[in-house]
Write a protein that holds these residues in place. Structure first.
Motif, PDB file in Angstrom:
ATOM      1  N   PHE A  52       0.849  -1.191   0.000  1.00 52.25           N
ATOM      2  CA  PHE A  52       0.000   0.000   0.000  1.00 52.25           C
ATOM      3  C   PHE A  52       0.889   1.247   0.000  1.00 52.25           C
ATOM      4  O   PHE A  52       0.679   2.187  -0.771  1.00 52.25           O
ATOM      5  N   ASP A  55       2.928   1.748  -3.406  1.00 50.40           N
ATOM      6  CA  ASP A  55       2.159   2.383  -4.491  1.00 50.40           C
ATOM      7  C   ASP A  55       2.015   3.862  -4.251  1.00 50.40           C
ATOM      8  O   ASP A  55       2.195   4.686  -5.152  1.00 50.40           O
ATOM      9  N   TRP A  56       1.662   4.213  -3.018  1.00 50.73           N
ATOM     10  CA  TRP A  56       1.322   5.604  -2.713  1.00 50.73           C
ATOM     11  C   TRP A  56       2.556   6.477  -2.751  1.00 50.73           C
ATOM     12  O   TRP A  56       2.515   7.601  -3.280  1.00 50.73           O
ATOM     13  N   LYS A  60       2.600   9.473  -5.317  1.00 52.05           N
ATOM     14  CA  LYS A  60       2.393  10.819  -4.777  1.00 52.05           C
ATOM     15  C   LYS A  60       3.683  11.561  -4.423  1.00 52.05           C
ATOM     16  O   LYS A  60       3.727  12.782  -4.495  1.00 52.05           O
TER      17      LYS A  60
END
Lengths: 454, 364
Positions: A52, A55-56, A60
């Motif tokens: 998680f 990916d973030w 970002k």
């Protein structure tokens, strides 16, 4: 120079900058358990706790992170994110969070058993983490020689000894050392039991060829607990052929066992002779000095310290194998961790009392006999109702030792000492205990008496 | 855009989502649910960064759009609308309006910029697992996992599929449970499932029967049914080689009924000790369990048992015995002794293999 970059320091500096750039919730959520796992040719690999976060962070914060890294180190070219275990650097002590915070007892010996999937070796078992003493120095010297000349000097190398004396640590130490020194050598550690299971499975699944191929490609084969190879003809046959193949191509073979090859029951003679054609060494129970060294080493690894007096008590009381000694050390460390303070000598005595061998081996009558003989008092007079000063004093010492060292109950001691009331026993115990605070002569006598029970 | 949805269905869905949405939340964005309407499919999802839940169902019509709302607010509103079977969802410009005959609520949209996307696991390996066996393995082993995060491997369940057998193991270093059962899956693989997430997963799949579609990679594990997809992180690390610490050659084994143990524990808990341990004294035909507390109270309960080998006694954590009574998958218990410093081992008598190691307590 790129090689001079300290990954930990670099990431710490980046984190300081990132904390100012991103919002507090974002920083706490996404950056908390990150660290640099490696820097390779300008590419920084940032370890993240899970997919998680990976990916973030990539979607970002990739640009911000890369810019921050470059600002702190011009050699950085790119950044990647990988899911990796976070090492906080804190000693991983187990804490029992169940209802019973006062639990006192040994734990399952699981803590440090981590194994490399490819070669089966535990990276913690190295020569550097092993305590060498008179009990294993010959085996250690042989092991070091094997590492310097694998496959040529001592082949096979056979270590035997009772359980819990560090054989596995030593043979895995050989494996880890060879791996480090000869990076191209394929090292493999397994147990005889596992070898048997794999062999049986290969027969059942008709995959014997790939089973044989796998083992024959190893440059160093380390097999633990060879006494468990069993009596199966097929298994021993496979091991025999494997041994020959490896030996003839100068591949190093290392075995461990709980007994000398001559005493392994069910072992075929052709295997017995092959096991004996290299070097056979034994390890035995550590002596007092070695036990002190082992205790100090274990405490140091756990980041825990206890007074010298306590260390000496443990070393003189726990005479069993190293595993038992280490089990007690772990329990003591756990108690210190839970209580957030050091333990008193009495608390340490209570923890290890089950390991004190003399408890099981000496009867009360023998204790009375030994102590009365020490003071040149007639044995029978101890049980009589006499109030002669010299007899009363010795009787009180006996009661003190029966309570202190053998942990017998007051009523039981009274009953065995000629039907005395338990309050008499309590009084005797307290009296001697108090006297020991000031009477060094008495202290010395009691230590000498204790040595007679060993 | 307006959609009519069965109230009970949507309420259950949002309750499922909210299980994870508010747990240990660090970031306000994690308190939000993502509502996605694409190609006549209504999807609502949330994540707490360890676990993600996605629930989808078909709708008759819908514009492709995405909205973010506070999960807890949505859950509470829905549970308060008990007057009607259906709820009309109207997606306006700045809010969702929920309406029944008697109640109406407008929940404003939130800024979903920081709501994390849920990782894609479709490239992983996919297999079907019988849900009853999988649920049983997780349920039975979960209680022994460590509750601290100091060693993530110990606060995880080791799940292995090998040679048509599922093995589930957990330990906190003072107790260990191993459960093994036949399961016909022609792949060999293993992973570490975090204990916290396992508890949540079990609650969600509690009513699901039949086969579970499971997908796994090195770092993620997902379970998919017709409407729900659960994705959890996997623990990175190596599970301890526990087989080496299982003692062999017991000196005595006693057998008694699980039900008797359960009754004994209920009785003994009234006067339990501060350290919560119980003394077990095994005799030839009976097992005596005792407790003592510092206020002078004590209790004793005798259960019928049958002993093979030498009599033995020792102290065990009451919580461990409770776990044993609740989890052993047979009506009787076989408890073996291996010496003062070794764990007791409790095993079941028939059926799938269950092994429970309990370290003895040293009582001062």
């Amino acid at each position: 120079m790129q090689n001079d970059i300290d990954p930990k320091k670099l990431w710490e500096e980046c984190m300081i900058m990132l904390e100012r750039i991103v919002s507090r919730p974002n920083f706490t959520t996404w950056f908390k358990q990150t660290h640099i796992t490696k820097i390779d040719d300008g590419v920084v690999s940032v370890g993240v706790p899970n997919e998680f976060a990976k990916d973030w962070l990539y979607n970002k914060f990739h640009k911000i992170i890369l810019k921050t890294l470059v600002d702190n180190s011009p050699f950085v070219k790119n950044v990647e994110f990988i899911v990796a275990k976070y090492d906080s650097g804190i000693n991983a002590k187990l804490v029992n969070h169940q209802n019973n915070k006062n639990i006192s007892g040994p734990s399952l010996g699981l803590n440090d058993v981590y194994v490399n999937k490819e070669d089966g070796l535990n990276p913690r078992y190295t020569f550097e983490t092993m305590v060498v003493g008179s009990f294993n120095e010959l085996a250690n010297a042989g092991a070091q020689a094997v590492v310097r000349n694998p496959g040529t000097l001592y082949n096979p190398y056979f270590i035997y000894g009772n359980t819990g004396l560090g054989k596995t640590h030593m043979i895995e130490g050989i494996g880890n050392a060879i791996k480090k020194q000869f990076t191209d050598k394929k090292v493999y550690y397994t147990s005889a039991e596992k070898f048997v299971i794999e062999c049986i499975s290969a027969v059942q699944n008709k995959t014997m060829n790939s089973f044989k191929d796998r083992y024959r490609h190893f440059d160093v084969l380390i097999m633990d607990d060879i006494q468990m190879i069993g009596k199966g003809e097929k298994i021993q046959d496979e091991l025999f052929h494997l041994f020959n193949m490896l030996y003839e191509t100068n591949k190093q073979i290392v075995f461990s066992s709980d007994k000398h090859p001559n005493y392994i029951t069910g072992l075929e003679d052709r295997l017995r002779s092959r096991f004996s054609q290299g070097m056979i060494v034994d390890v035995h129970e550590p002596d007092y000095e070695s036990r002190v060294a082992i205790i100090r080493s274990n405490l140091s690894k756990m980041g825990v310290g206890i007074p010298t007096e306590s260390i000496e008590y443990i070393a003189s009381s726990v005479e069993g194998n190293i595993r038992e000694l280490e089990g007690n050390i772990k329990t003591i460390a756990l108690q210190i961790d839970m209580k957030k303070r050091n333990l008193t000598l009495q608390e340490i005595k209570d923890i290890i009392k089950n390991s004190v061998k003399s408890q099981k081996q000496v009867s009360i009558e023998e204790v009375v006999k030994i102590i009365s003989s020490f003071y040149h008092i007639e044995n029978d007079s101890i049980y009589e109702k006499t109030r002669r000063k010299e007899v009363v004093h010795v009787r009180q010492i006996i009661m003190y030792i029966l309570r202190e060292d053998f942990n017998l109950s007051f009523p039981f001691i009274g009953q065995k000492m000629g039907g005395k009331d338990h309050t008499t026993v309590i009084h005797s115990y307290e009296k001697i205990k108090k006297e020991l605070d000031t009477n060094t002569g008495l202290m010395s006598e009691i230590e000498r008496i204790r040595s007679l029970f060993k | 855009m307006e959609i009519n949805i069965e109230r009970k269905n949507i309420e259950d869905i949002v309750k499922t989502i909210s299980r994870i949405s508010y747990k240990g939340v660090l970031h306000p964005a994690l308190k939000l649910s993502r509502i996605n309407i694409i190609n006549n499919k209504f999807t609502i999802s949330a994540t707490n960064l360890s676990l993600a839940i996605i629930v989808s169902f078909n709708i008759e019509n819908g514009l492709d759009k995405e909205y973010f709302v506070d999960t807890q607010t949505l859950e509470r509103i829905l549970s308060g609308m008990i007057d009607n079977d259906k709820v009309l969802f109207s997606f306006r410009d700045t809010y969702i309006e929920l309406k029944t005959k008697k109640a109406k609520a407008r929940i404003p949209y939130q800024n979903g910029e920081d709501v994390p996307t849920i990782p894609n696991i479709e490239s992983g390996t996919n297999i079907e697992i019988p849900s009853n066996i999988f649920k049983k393995a997780l349920t039975i082993t979960l209680p022994a996992a460590s509750t601290t995060d100091i060693k993530p491997e110990l606060s995880s369940l080791y799940i292995s599929f090998k040679d048509n057998t599922i093995t589930a193991v957990s330990t906190d270093a003072f107790q260990l449970i191993e459960y093994t059962e036949e399961i016909f899956i022609n792949k060999n693989f293993y992973f570490l499932l975090p204990a916290k997430e396992t508890g949540d997963i079990l609650k969600i799949i509690d009513n699901i029967d039949g086969a579970l579609s499971v997908t796994y990679t090195d770092t993620l594990f997902s379970i998919k049914t017709k409407t729900i997809t659960i994705i959890t992180k996997l623990t990175q690390g190596v599970f301890p080689d526990y087989n080496t610490i299982i003692p062999k050659n017991s000196t005595g084994t006693v057998s008694f009924l699980r039900n008797d143990l359960d009754l004994a524990l209920k009785f003994l808990m009234q006067l339990r000790s501060e350290t919560n341990n119980i003394c077990i004294d095994i005799k030839k035909d009976e097992t005596i369990l005792t407790t003592k507390n510092s206020n002078g109270g004590d209790s004793e309960y005798i259960i019928s048992s049958s002993l093979v080998g030498e009599a033995f006694s020792g102290y065990v954590m009451a919580t461990h015995l409770k776990t044993l009574a609740s989890n052993i998958p047979s009506d009787s218990v076989n408890l073996s002794y291996f010496g003062a410093q070794s764990p007791f081992i409790a095993e079941n008598s028939i059926g799938a293999s269950f092994k429970y190691l309990m370290m003895p307590v040293i009582v001062n």
